[in-house]
Design a protein around this motif. Structure first.
Motif, PDB file in Angstrom:
ATOM      1  N   MET A   1       0.843  -1.193   0.000  1.00 33.36           N
ATOM      2  CA  MET A   1       0.000   0.000   0.000  1.00 33.36           C
ATOM      3  C   MET A   1       0.878   1.242   0.000  1.00 33.36           C
ATOM      4  O   MET A   1       1.739   1.407   0.852  1.00 33.36           O
ATOM      5  CB  MET A   1      -0.924   0.025   1.225  1.00 33.36           C
ATOM      6  N   ALA A   2       0.677   2.105  -0.992  1.00 32.86           N
ATOM      7  CA  ALA A   2       1.438   3.348  -1.091  1.00 32.86           C
ATOM      8  C   ALA A   2       0.761   4.447  -0.283  1.00 32.86           C
ATOM      9  O   ALA A   2      -0.440   4.407  -0.023  1.00 32.86           O
ATOM     10  CB  ALA A   2       1.561   3.773  -2.549  1.00 32.86           C
ATOM     11  N   ARG A   3       1.556   5.434   0.117  1.00 34.93           N
ATOM     12  CA  ARG A   3       1.038   6.588   0.842  1.00 34.93           C
ATOM     13  C   ARG A   3       1.464   7.854   0.095  1.00 34.93           C
ATOM     14  O   ARG A   3       2.641   8.170   0.026  1.00 34.93           O
ATOM     15  CB  ARG A   3       1.564   6.610   2.275  1.00 34.93           C
ATOM     16  N   PHE A   4       0.482   8.549  -0.475  1.00 36.77           N
ATOM     17  CA  PHE A   4       0.756   9.796  -1.189  1.00 36.77           C
ATOM     18  C   PHE A   4       0.648  10.965  -0.210  1.00 36.77           C
ATOM     19  O   PHE A   4      -0.303  11.052   0.571  1.00 36.77           O
ATOM     20  CB  PHE A   4      -0.255   9.990  -2.323  1.00 36.77           C
ATOM     21  N   LEU A  26      -8.371   5.203  -3.175  1.00 32.71           N
ATOM     22  CA  LEU A  26      -7.612   5.948  -2.174  1.00 32.71           C
ATOM     23  C   LEU A  26      -8.450   6.160  -0.919  1.00 32.71           C
ATOM     24  O   LEU A  26      -9.635   6.490  -1.002  1.00 32.71           O
ATOM     25  CB  LEU A  26      -7.224   7.329  -2.719  1.00 32.71           C
ATOM     26  N   GLU A  27      -7.815   6.006   0.242  1.00 37.41           N
ATOM     27  CA  GLU A  27      -8.422   6.462   1.490  1.00 37.41           C
ATOM     28  C   GLU A  27      -7.877   7.862   1.768  1.00 37.41           C
ATOM     29  O   GLU A  27      -6.673   8.063   1.870  1.00 37.41           O
ATOM     30  CB  GLU A  27      -8.091   5.551   2.669  1.00 37.41           C
ATOM     31  N   ILE A  28      -8.758   8.843   1.902  1.00 44.27           N
ATOM     32  CA  ILE A  28      -8.350  10.232   2.113  1.00 44.27           C
ATOM     33  C   ILE A  28      -8.243  10.490   3.607  1.00 44.27           C
ATOM     34  O   ILE A  28      -9.198  10.289   4.357  1.00 44.27           O
ATOM     35  CB  ILE A  28      -9.353  11.198   1.473  1.00 44.27           C
ATOM     36  N   ALA A  44      -6.818   0.822  -1.738  1.00 44.63           N
ATOM     37  CA  ALA A  44      -5.501   0.231  -1.963  1.00 44.63           C
ATOM     38  C   ALA A  44      -4.387   1.109  -1.423  1.00 44.63           C
ATOM     39  O   ALA A  44      -3.325   0.617  -1.042  1.00 44.63           O
ATOM     40  CB  ALA A  44      -5.291  -0.004  -3.459  1.00 44.63           C
ATOM     41  N   HIS A  45      -4.615   2.438  -1.408  1.00 47.04           N
ATOM     42  CA  HIS A  45      -3.570   3.385  -1.010  1.00 47.04           C
ATOM     43  C   HIS A  45      -4.157   4.464  -0.103  1.00 47.04           C
ATOM     44  O   HIS A  45      -5.378   4.651  -0.030  1.00 47.04           O
ATOM     45  CB  HIS A  45      -2.938   4.038  -2.239  1.00 47.04           C
ATOM     46  N   THR A  46      -3.267   5.205   0.562  1.00 49.95           N
ATOM     47  CA  THR A  46      -3.659   6.309   1.439  1.00 49.95           C
ATOM     48  C   THR A  46      -3.236   7.630   0.817  1.00 49.95           C
ATOM     49  O   THR A  46      -2.092   7.781   0.374  1.00 49.95           O
ATOM     50  CB  THR A  46      -3.008   6.166   2.821  1.00 49.95           C
TER      51      THR A  46
END
Length: 406
Positions: A1-4, A26-28, A44-46
């Motif tokens: 899981m990536a974190r932007f 994305l989870e915001i 999938a990602h944050t």
């Protein structure tokens, strides 16, 4: 899981565009204080907005403030206090209730969830103070709406659409809100030893009086306030605010008019502020272990009857805010935590009752198993899906937070 972790609007757009291209949701997350609010997000990602913070424009004389969406609420309130101003919708902090004591609520998060405190009955909801924003949609398009002035009548009122969308339509990058002067002084009148039905009548009479009551709550016998305050069982609390002479006059009038309603007492300024902060934070239900916590919005005249009935049926602990229009209820987290019974009580025996129930606190398993938000009629649900598809056609923003699968 990536974190932007975007630092500006362009980086935010790029992060959403990358997720859109890969069709990876994305989870915001702003401060992270409300991650346990709503259904568990299927992402999938944050998308971490914490770098999109800071006060960007504040004109005290114009009563308008603009900040990054992830600006901590405490920072906003400190800046406003320096100019004797406030967020009049009294945003509540639910960190203790949701088990998120180590993270900070943000201005954008409060607006995205449309959270309002006890002054809601006088000042309106968060959405009524939300003037404008800049955001990135699920199409990876930058757009803005509203403005930086109180009187703004151009275009669609998209801030009200974003308020209460829980980050499922767009990712807020910047928000503008209306602020108001703080009251010069505040006092709370307490009447103790009051049965539920009498409490409903007292709150209705006080709110219908010319005394400009800015908050009204009821703590029934068996519901405790976890503070070192002189709050006794069966207490109705009425807040009055404003210039000191006016507050003193209205306080005395309330005491005089309701002298037979219960045992009277007064909370002075500091105690009053602490009391209403605790009501907004749902402190009476925050230390009850594994119980689920529900928030019911109903007609004020029905709040007492519904609360008392559900307490008997579900062995629930409850209290009222908003003069009876907001019912907080803690139930055992068994089966559906009382969801079916609660929603049937709102509909009433004739099925014509209006209102809605939201599961505010519950285990992830419970929040997946029962509708967290009030199920919508088919026509309204279809409209909600069309709005979601217009802003986020691939459903990559906070998928599943409000409705399963979208």
């Amino acid at each position: 899981m990536a974190r932007f972790t975007p630092a500006d609007i362009d980086e935010l757009r790029e992060a959403v565009a990358e997720a859109l291209a890969a069709e990876e949701p994305l989870e915001i997350v702003g401060g992270g204080s409300k991650r346990a609010l709503g259904r568990p997000v299927q992402a999938a990602h944050t998308l971490d907005l914490s770098r999109l913070a800071g006060i960007r424009d504040y004109a005290p004389s114009e009563l308008v403030l603009t900040a990054g969406a992830a600006a901590p609420l405490a920072e906003i309130e400190r800046a406003l206090a320096e100019h004797a101003q406030m967020l009049a919708f009294e945003p509540p902090g639910w960190c203790a209730l949701l088990g998120a004591d180590e993270v900070a609520p943000t201005l954008g998060g409060v607006l995205a969830c449309n959270l309002s405190g006890p002054r809601r009955i006088k000042a309106g909801a968060a959405r009524d103070h939300f003037l404008g924003f800049r955001a990135v949609s699920g199409r990876a398009e930058i757009f803005k709406a509203g403005g930086k002035v109180v009187k703004n009548v151009t275009g669609y009122d998209l801030p009200k659409l974003m308020a209460g969308s829980y980050g499922t339509l767009a990712t807020l990058e910047e928000v503008t809100v209306k602020v108001l002067p703080q009251p010069e002084t505040v006092t709370t009148v307490l009447f103790a030893g009051i049965a539920p039905e009498a409490a409903g009548h007292l709150m209705a009479a006080a709110l219908g009086s010319p005394h400009e009551v800015s908050a009204a709550a009821y703590l029934p016998s068996g519901t405790a306030m976890p503070l070192a305050l002189p709050v006794r069982p069966g207490t109705v609390a009425l807040r009055v605010e404003g210039p000191a002479p006016s507050v003193a006059f209205r306080r005395d009038k309330l005491l005089q008019e309701h002298k037979d309603g219960g045992e009277p007492s007064i909370l002075a300024a500091s105690e009053s502020i602490a009391f209403w902060r605790a009501i907004g934070e749902v402190a009476p239900l925050s230390g009850l272990g594994e119980r689920a916590v529900w928030r019911l919005s109903v007609a004020p005249a029905r709040g007492v009857a519904i609360g008392a009935a559900l307490a008997r049926r579900l062995d629930a602990i409850w209290f009222l805010d908003w003069g009876g229009g907001l019912l907080w209820l803690a139930t055992a987290e068994q089966d559906d935590a009382g969801a079916a019974v609660i929603r049937a009580a709102i509909r009433g025996d004739d099925g014509q009752g209006t209102g809605h129930a939201t599961l505010i606190k519950g285990s992830p398993a419970l929040r997946r198993a029962v509708p967290v938000f009030e199920p919508q009629p088919a026509s309204l649900a279809a409209l909600s899906r069309r709005v979601k598809d217009a802003f986020d056609p691939r459903h990559i923003l906070n998928p599943g937070r409000v409705v399963e699968g979208s």
